[in-house]
Motif scaffolding. Structure first.
Motif: not given
Length: 307
Positions: A70-72, A101-106, A210-214
């Motif tokens: 993905f691109t976040f 968010v994009k990528g990941g075949d979305l 990003d902090d929460l998903l680190a």
């Protein structure tokens, strides 16, 4: 719950749903309005053929090489998390500042609107919505995204079979820790200000997504087409469920079940706020970057050996 403000009025507890042909109340805690009643009360929506959540059976999930990274955008922006509130059925954080968010075949670019959580009754009574091979995790975080072309119009997104994209992250217990990770300690510190339904508070630019998903490998995930997990259960969601769980200490997980009420101060605490799993759907998964690296190293070493 995948929560979208489409066609319902959050005016009382339980919420009142105004659908195309009917009006009904829904809840998690009362047998008269819990998720077992939704298919009969809203059969044109909640009794569909691609309902969520589901149990992800790993042996049945097939590899999809199109499920790339993905691109976040602006997931590192500490001012993107603007408000935290108690909706009476979840804790929701509003996002702003061109988070995408994009990528990941979305099928396109999606604007990140909010995230919310699901839990059971403390870390010992799990409450994730999705399960994996029958395992239910203590909590689950959902980041809600709408196709950018709709400019936040939830009615248009709900009418599109891929109008919304949900990013689901399991939350598991980080053993032998207290108050960790720091970002989650900051987030849960706000719960004391939103104990009652309708209460909200402004966040103070301390943490980012990003902090929460680190620490999570966001290249490893499952994918299927499903629905919102609360009425009206619109089948408009591209689901991405990440394989790796976030690790949060037990004391922070417990705070959700111990702090937040479904209504006023005399109402019950909000616990077990998740929809039970629905009928199986076809699930694909991305390739593991770790496996790919190992395989690439094997090929490289083999090539050297054959010289």
């Amino acid at each position: 719950m995948f929560w979208l403000a489409v066609g319902f009025v959050l005016s009382v507890t339980p919420p009142v749903i105004q659908g195309a042909t009917n009006t009904f109340v829904w809840c998690y805690h009362d047998p008269s309005c819990n998720d077992a009643t939704w298919p009969s009360k809203a059969p044109e929506f909640c009794n569909g053929s691609r309902q969520s959540p589901i149990d992800i059976v790993t042996k049945n999930a097939t590899l999809n090489q199109n499920l790339t990274s993905f691109t976040f955008t602006n997931f590192d922006n500490k001012s993107a998390l603007t408000k935290i509130e108690n909706t009476g059925d979840t804790v929701k954080v509003t996002l702003t500042g061109n988070v995408r968010v994009k990528g990941g075949d979305l099928p396109g670019t999606y604007d990140s609107m909010q995230f919310h959580l699901h839990w059971g009754n403390g870390a010992s009574v799990p409450g994730s919505e999705h399960t994996v091979d029958g395992k239910r995790y203590p909590m689950e975080l959902h980041i809600v995204n709408l196709k950018s072309q709709y400019n936040g119009n939830t009615t248009q997104a709900a009418a599109d079979s891929t109008g919304a994209a949900a990013l689901g992250f399991f939350i598991d217990v980080a053993e032998n820790t207290t108050g960790e990770p720091a970002a989650w300690k900051t987030l849960t510190s706000y719960l004391s200000n939103i104990t009652l339904k309708g209460q909200s508070v402004t966040l103070s630019n301390e943490i980012s997504l990003d902090d929460l998903l680190a620490g999570i490998d966001r290249t490893r995930y499952y994918r299927y087409l499903g629905s919102l997990t609360t009425p009206l259960c619109y089948e408009a969601v591209v689901w991405t469920v990440f394989k790796e769980p976030l690790k949060v200490s037990k004391d922070l997980i417990d705070m959700f079940a111990n702090s937040v009420h479904i209504g006023n101060s005399t109402s019950p605490l909000l616990i077990n706020c998740y929809r039970n799993v629905q009928a199986a759907q076809p699930v694909t998964h991305s390739s593991s970057s770790k496996i790919n690296i190992s395989y690439g190293l094997f090929v490289f070493i083999s090539a050297l050996w054959m010289r």
